[in-house]
Design a protein around this motif. Structure first.
Motif, PDB file in Angstrom:
ATOM      1  N   THR A 158       5.248   0.037   3.944  1.00  0.00           N
ATOM      2  CA  THR A 158       6.593  -0.395   3.570  1.00  0.00           C
ATOM      3  C   THR A 158       7.070   0.469   2.406  1.00  0.00           C
ATOM      4  O   THR A 158       6.310   1.274   1.855  1.00  0.00           O
ATOM      5  N   THR A 159       8.323   0.289   2.013  1.00  0.00           N
ATOM      6  CA  THR A 159       8.853   1.059   0.886  1.00  0.00           C
ATOM      7  C   THR A 159       8.124   0.728  -0.411  1.00  0.00           C
ATOM      8  O   THR A 159       8.137   1.518  -1.352  1.00  0.00           O
ATOM      9  N   ALA A 160       7.476  -0.431  -0.464  1.00  0.00           N
ATOM     10  CA  ALA A 160       6.705  -0.813  -1.652  1.00  0.00           C
ATOM     11  C   ALA A 160       5.226  -0.485  -1.516  1.00  0.00           C
ATOM     12  O   ALA A 160       4.419  -0.864  -2.373  1.00  0.00           O
ATOM     13  N   GLY A 161       4.850   0.219  -0.449  1.00  0.00           N
ATOM     14  CA  GLY A 161       3.447   0.524  -0.190  1.00  0.00           C
ATOM     15  C   GLY A 161       2.930  -0.310   0.968  1.00  0.00           C
ATOM     16  O   GLY A 161       3.629  -1.193   1.483  1.00  0.00           O
ATOM     17  N   SER A 166       1.476  -3.141   3.186  1.00  0.00           N
ATOM     18  CA  SER A 166       1.401  -4.590   2.938  1.00  0.00           C
ATOM     19  C   SER A 166       0.014  -5.136   3.222  1.00  0.00           C
ATOM     20  O   SER A 166      -0.293  -6.262   2.824  1.00  0.00           O
ATOM     21  N   SER A 176      15.830  -7.317   7.139  1.00  0.00           N
ATOM     22  CA  SER A 176      15.195  -6.836   5.913  1.00  0.00           C
ATOM     23  C   SER A 176      13.796  -6.294   6.193  1.00  0.00           C
ATOM     24  O   SER A 176      13.392  -5.260   5.638  1.00  0.00           O
ATOM     25  N   THR A 219      12.747  -2.322   5.319  1.00  0.00           N
ATOM     26  CA  THR A 219      11.703  -1.954   4.352  1.00  0.00           C
ATOM     27  C   THR A 219      10.578  -1.152   4.998  1.00  0.00           C
ATOM     28  O   THR A 219       9.693  -0.675   4.279  1.00  0.00           O
ATOM     29  N   ARG A 220      10.616  -1.006   6.325  1.00  0.00           N
ATOM     30  CA  ARG A 220       9.593  -0.227   7.025  1.00  0.00           C
ATOM     31  C   ARG A 220      10.152   1.043   7.660  1.00  0.00           C
ATOM     32  O   ARG A 220       9.423   1.729   8.378  1.00  0.00           O
ATOM     33  N   ASP A 238       5.967  -9.594   7.926  1.00  0.00           N
ATOM     34  CA  ASP A 238       6.516  -9.402   6.586  1.00  0.00           C
ATOM     35  C   ASP A 238       6.366 -10.707   5.801  1.00  0.00           C
ATOM     36  O   ASP A 238       6.603 -11.792   6.336  1.00  0.00           O
TER      37      ASP A 238
END
Length: 471
Positions: free
Chosen positions: A24-27, A29, A149, A153-154, A363
């Motif tokens: 994901t954009t945050a690393g 999951s 969402s 994010t992916r 998610d």
């Protein structure tokens, strides 16, 4: 594949190992792995327990690996876990943290194993999410918002080839990618005898102006099962169809894992949910096995006695108790057992060996929403159809796939009957019953009388031979 062996506070093998999935954009999951420092081994599972880490301990010894084959080679004895196998033979997947091997477990979700000469396990308490209080229309809108969402994010600069079936989960992904202006360059589907998947997938791809690659089966049924079993740690009776798609993967790949269970009522039984809610776990286990369990008449007397109804239902009952208090205890049970222990092995154990995999339906925010939906309103099938219909009304006329009765030539039925029967012969299969199934295959037009017992029993027989399991 990696393994570490611990004896007291000494370690040999891979002193550190890390695995990840679902970028994901945050690393990622999902992350898991282990590290050995200063005489202590610490292993951490991913938040869902999708990436299996197998462990065994006895006395002052510990084995930890991401490969059950590597771990089995180092066990002092290799035996079946009869209770776990009994439940598998009825449901087709393993329950909780059990495996087919006695004494071998997988790390629970979101847990930490610590070894410093003795074993300690820390599990995070799973608190049920608050029950969704809105009406059905509000739930549809919330699903649309959260799924959008989860996809955004992916997104990556290069969307990989999408595996597209004729069902809801992959269609929802593709239509949302289209809405966000991030279509893949093409899609791939599998031609099957028992479904119109390829037709439905090609129709949708054509509407979107995408090339649709239709994959054909390149291996026979027995080669497929052997490959699938190894890639799924001998613990899945499904997922074989994906072997035909492995060479067509071009990632990163979006996967529809869990969409059917979480939002379209797959395997839901209202009476079982009611029994769990009231604490009647034994009755719930018996009813669930009766509704969704495989038939066991192909087992020998020894097999039925050793892997008995009592063993299976006791394990399933104990697991049901863990899901009491959930908004939909059946959905929760199926997700944390069938999805986690079997179906997740498709993107995690199979696709991830070739490409990165993206799992939007799991998610964290979307998963919490799914698990908050009360079974009295959202348990049965149809919710996902409502969501897709409202979010993408201009595609409502594109039909979903339908099942169809497959037909096989007489020569195909003869060959399948002989080969399947020979592989099933052994202590756990009833030879007269297998012969009667073979006769039904030859006389009829379907392989199903033998396919069902073969897909369920063959992973155990292959594991017996390849892992050296003592009977």
């Amino acid at each position: 594949m990696a393994i570490v062996e611990a004896s007291e506070r000494r370690f040999c093998g891979a002193l550190s190992h890390r695995l990840q999935a679902d970028a994901t954009t945050a690393g990622p999951s999902l992350t898991c792995g282990w590290r050995c420092t200063d005489g202590t081994l610490e292993a951490v599972s991913d938040r869902l327990g999708f990436i299996p880490l197998f462990y065994w301990s006895e006395g002052e010894k510990l084995l930890l690996s991401d490969s059950i084959r590597e771990l089995a080679r180092r066990l002092p004895r290799v035996r079946f876990d009869d209770r776990a196998v009994a439940a598998y033979l009825r449901l087709g997947y393993y329950i909780g943290d059990t495996t087919l091997l006695d004494g071998v477990r997988v790390l629970p979700p979101d847990s930490t194993l610590i070894w410093d000469g003795t074993l300690a396990m820390r599990e995070k308490t799973q608190h049920p999410p608050a029950v969704f209080a809105g009406n059905r229309d509000e739930a549809v809108d919330e699903y649309i918002r959260l799924f959008s969402s989860a996809i955004s994010t992916r997104l990556t600069p290069q969307i990989g080839r999408l595996t597209l079936s004729g069902g809801r989960d992959s269609r929802h992904i593709l239509l949302e990618l289209h809405r966000q202006g991030a279509l893949p360059h093409d899609v791939v589907t599998l031609r099957r005898r028992n479904s119109t998947d390829d037709i439905a997938a090609a129709d949708l791809a054509e509407r979107l102006g995408l090339r649709c690659i239709v994959a054909e089966g390149v291996l026979d049924a027995f080669e497929v099962e052997a490959v699938k079993n190894r890639m799924n740690f001998y613990m899945a009776d499904e997922n074989g169809w994906y072997v035909h798609l492995l060479d067509h993967l071009d990632g990163p790949v979006f996967d529809g894992l869990a969409g059917d269970v979480l939002s379209n009522g797959l395997y839901f039984v209202g009476e079982v949910a009611d029994l769990i809610d009231t604490g009647a776990f034994d009755d719930a286990a018996r009813l669930f096995v009766r509704k969704h369990g495989g038939y066991l008449s192909y087992l020998s007397d020894e097999g039925r006695q050793r892997f008995s109804d009592e063993l299976a239902e006791d394990l399933i009952s104990q697991e049901f108790a863990r899901h009491r208090g959930m908004a939909n205890p059946v959905q929760s049970f199926v997700f944390w057992n069938r999805t986690r222990r079997e179906i997740a092995l498709l993107p995690i154990g199979m696709a991830r060996s070739r490409v990165d995999t993206l799992l939007p339906y799991t998610d964290p925010d979307l998963l919490a929403f799914f698990l908050s939906l009360p079974h009295t309103v959202f348990g049965r099938q149809g919710f996902h159809d409502e969501v897709i219909g409202k979010a993408y009304p201009s595609f409502a006329d594109v039909a979903f796939a339908e099942k169809r009765k497959p037909s096989y030539r007489f020569s195909e039925r003869i060959v399948y009957s002989v080969r399947a029967s020979k592989k099933l012969v052994g202590r756990f299969a009833s030879w007269p019953r297998i012969l009667s199934y073979a006769g039904a295959v030859v006389a009829g037009g379907s392989l199903k009388p033998l396919e069902n017992p073969f897909s369920r029993l063959y992973p155990l027989l292959q594991a017996r031979d390849e892992l050296g399991i003592e009977l």
